[in-house]
Design an enzyme around this catalytic site. Structure first.
Site, PDB file in Angstrom:
ATOM      1  N   LYS A 117     -19.854 -27.999  12.760  1.00 46.23           N
ATOM      2  CA  LYS A 117     -20.638 -26.765  12.638  1.00 46.23           C
ATOM      3  C   LYS A 117     -20.813 -26.097  13.998  1.00 46.23           C
ATOM      4  O   LYS A 117     -20.755 -24.863  14.107  1.00 46.23           O
ATOM      5  CB  LYS A 117     -21.993 -27.061  12.012  1.00 46.23           C
ATOM      6  CG  LYS A 117     -22.827 -25.811  11.797  1.00 46.23           C
ATOM      7  CD  LYS A 117     -24.196 -26.117  11.193  1.00 46.23           C
ATOM      8  CE  LYS A 117     -24.994 -24.825  11.014  1.00 46.23           C
ATOM      9  NZ  LYS A 117     -26.359 -25.072  10.507  1.00 46.23           N
ATOM     10  N   VAL A 168     -34.710 -19.249   7.800  1.00 44.10           N
ATOM     11  CA  VAL A 168     -34.471 -20.573   7.222  1.00 44.10           C
ATOM     12  C   VAL A 168     -35.741 -21.118   6.582  1.00 44.10           C
ATOM     13  O   VAL A 168     -35.729 -21.586   5.435  1.00 44.10           O
ATOM     14  CB  VAL A 168     -33.939 -21.535   8.295  1.00 44.10           C
ATOM     15  CG1 VAL A 168     -33.926 -22.972   7.784  1.00 44.10           C
ATOM     16  CG2 VAL A 168     -32.528 -21.127   8.722  1.00 44.10           C
ATOM     17  N   GLY A 169     -36.856 -21.073   7.295  1.00 47.04           N
ATOM     18  CA  GLY A 169     -38.097 -21.589   6.749  1.00 47.04           C
ATOM     19  C   GLY A 169     -38.508 -20.897   5.469  1.00 47.04           C
ATOM     20  O   GLY A 169     -38.943 -21.532   4.505  1.00 47.04           O
ATOM     21  N   GLY A 190     -42.707 -22.814  10.462  1.00 49.08           N
ATOM     22  CA  GLY A 190     -41.819 -21.722  10.845  1.00 49.08           C
ATOM     23  C   GLY A 190     -41.408 -20.918   9.635  1.00 49.08           C
ATOM     24  O   GLY A 190     -40.848 -21.464   8.678  1.00 49.08           O
ATOM     25  N   GLU A 249     -31.274 -18.869  21.176  1.00 49.60           N
ATOM     26  CA  GLU A 249     -31.208 -20.338  21.238  1.00 49.60           C
ATOM     27  C   GLU A 249     -29.897 -20.822  21.869  1.00 49.60           C
ATOM     28  O   GLU A 249     -29.223 -21.695  21.329  1.00 49.60           O
ATOM     29  CB  GLU A 249     -31.411 -20.948  19.854  1.00 49.60           C
ATOM     30  CG  GLU A 249     -30.397 -20.539  18.811  1.00 49.60           C
ATOM     31  CD  GLU A 249     -30.543 -21.318  17.518  1.00 49.60           C
ATOM     32  OE1 GLU A 249     -31.216 -22.365  17.515  1.00 49.60           O
ATOM     33  OE2 GLU A 249     -29.975 -20.873  16.516  1.00 49.60           O
TER      34      GLU A 249
END
Length: 301
Positions: free
Chosen positions: A183, A21-22, A17, A265
């Site tokens: 979180k 982030v990746g 990915g 998501e």
């Protein structure tokens, strides 16, 4: 044996990915001196990370076909939670009994499904604390943040060594369940509220939106306590105070996904709150409303 500047053995790493982030983690591990491959569906020429200091081109290997891959030391799973099943071919090619898979996803149920896709590998959940935006394939803007929370223990110690020299801080946690729900209290509020209003964090300056955020946070805290997280009203207060510390220009991953026409998501965020609430007989009408709205959102024209 090939050594990095810090004297640790160079490791083979595959990042599945190449979103925000990746991309950031591939860059960090390249800086640490490791051999990094980015596993992607859509090819691009190079990875470019933009920071306040300018742009950096990162010479990582971009891979679009799992067929010729061999098992690696580390896999960083950086797709959204709802996309985990689509990584089966990558995980099958990259993992064996000597591979460690680190899950770089939002939510509190990260390991579900990954064990089945990589049954021989060691699987490590984590909590990512960076703010970054994918602006185009292979082009990532890093705002702030440089830390990763993982369960304390031998794998955390190995990750500290892996990331040495990367600029990324690995923070071992004795109670990752509590940390994950802490979180989620934040994410279950700011992600849907920015995505649904199509506004960045400045929307939290609206008193009605802030009241709604507080309700979402308190519902999430009640569910967290029911599942065993040690969160109190003080954690709620700190979460709400933290929202005010965000720069008004900052966005959220869900806002960025909606603006780009990507899937949202919601299942890993408000959907997770609803699922766990139902299992414990807790009423969470605000999170249920966010879940209904997010799953009904149509792509922007």
């Amino acid at each position: 044996m090939i050594l990095t500047d810090e004297g640790d053995a160079r490791q083979s790493v595959a990042v599945i990915g190449a979103g925000a982030v990746g991309g950031v983690f591939a860059w960090a591990l390249h800086k640490a001196g490791h051999d990094v491959s980015l596993c992607v569906r859509t090819p691009f020429e190079e990875l470019v990370i933009q920071t306040s200091d300018g742009e950096e081109r990162v010479p990582v290997r971009v891979v679009t076909d799992a067929e010729d891959l061999k098992p690696v030391d580390w896999v960083l799973l950086a797709v959204k939670a709802f996309d985990t099943a689509s990584t089966a071919r990558w995980l099958a090619a990259l993992c064996d009994q000597d591979t460690t898979v680190v899950i770089l996803q939002n939510g509190v149920d990260q390991a579900e499904g990954v064990h089945a896709l990589a049954p021989e590998a060691t699987v490590v959940p984590s909590l990512v604390y960076i703010q970054a935006e994918r602006q185009a394939p292979g082009h990532i803007r890093l705002g702030y943040g440089n830390s990763l929370d993982v369960p304390a223990g031998p794998e955390a110690e190995r990750l500290v060594r892996l990331f040495r020299g990367s600029g990324m801080e690995i923070r071992p946690q004795q109670d990752l369940v509590t940390a994950a729900w802490r979180k989620l209290m934040l994410n279950a509020a700011v992600n849907p509220l920015t995505a649904l209003t199509l506004r960045r964090m400045e929307v939290m300056g609206d008193p009605m939106i802030l009241d709604l955020a507080a309700g979402l946070v308190r519902e999430t805290q009640a569910v967290a306590v029911a599942v065993g997280a040690r969160l109190t009203e003080a954690d709620v207060a700190r979460t709400l105070a933290f929202m005010s510390e965000f720069s008004e220009g900052n966005g959220t991953s869900m806002l960025y996904d909606r603006l780009a026409g990507r899937a949202l998501e919601w299942e890993a965020l408000n959907g997770a709150v609803v699922r766990h609430a139902e299992a414990h007989g807790i009423d969470v009408p605000l999170n249920r409303a966010m879940t209904a709205l997010l799953q009904a959102v149509a792509p922007l024209a």
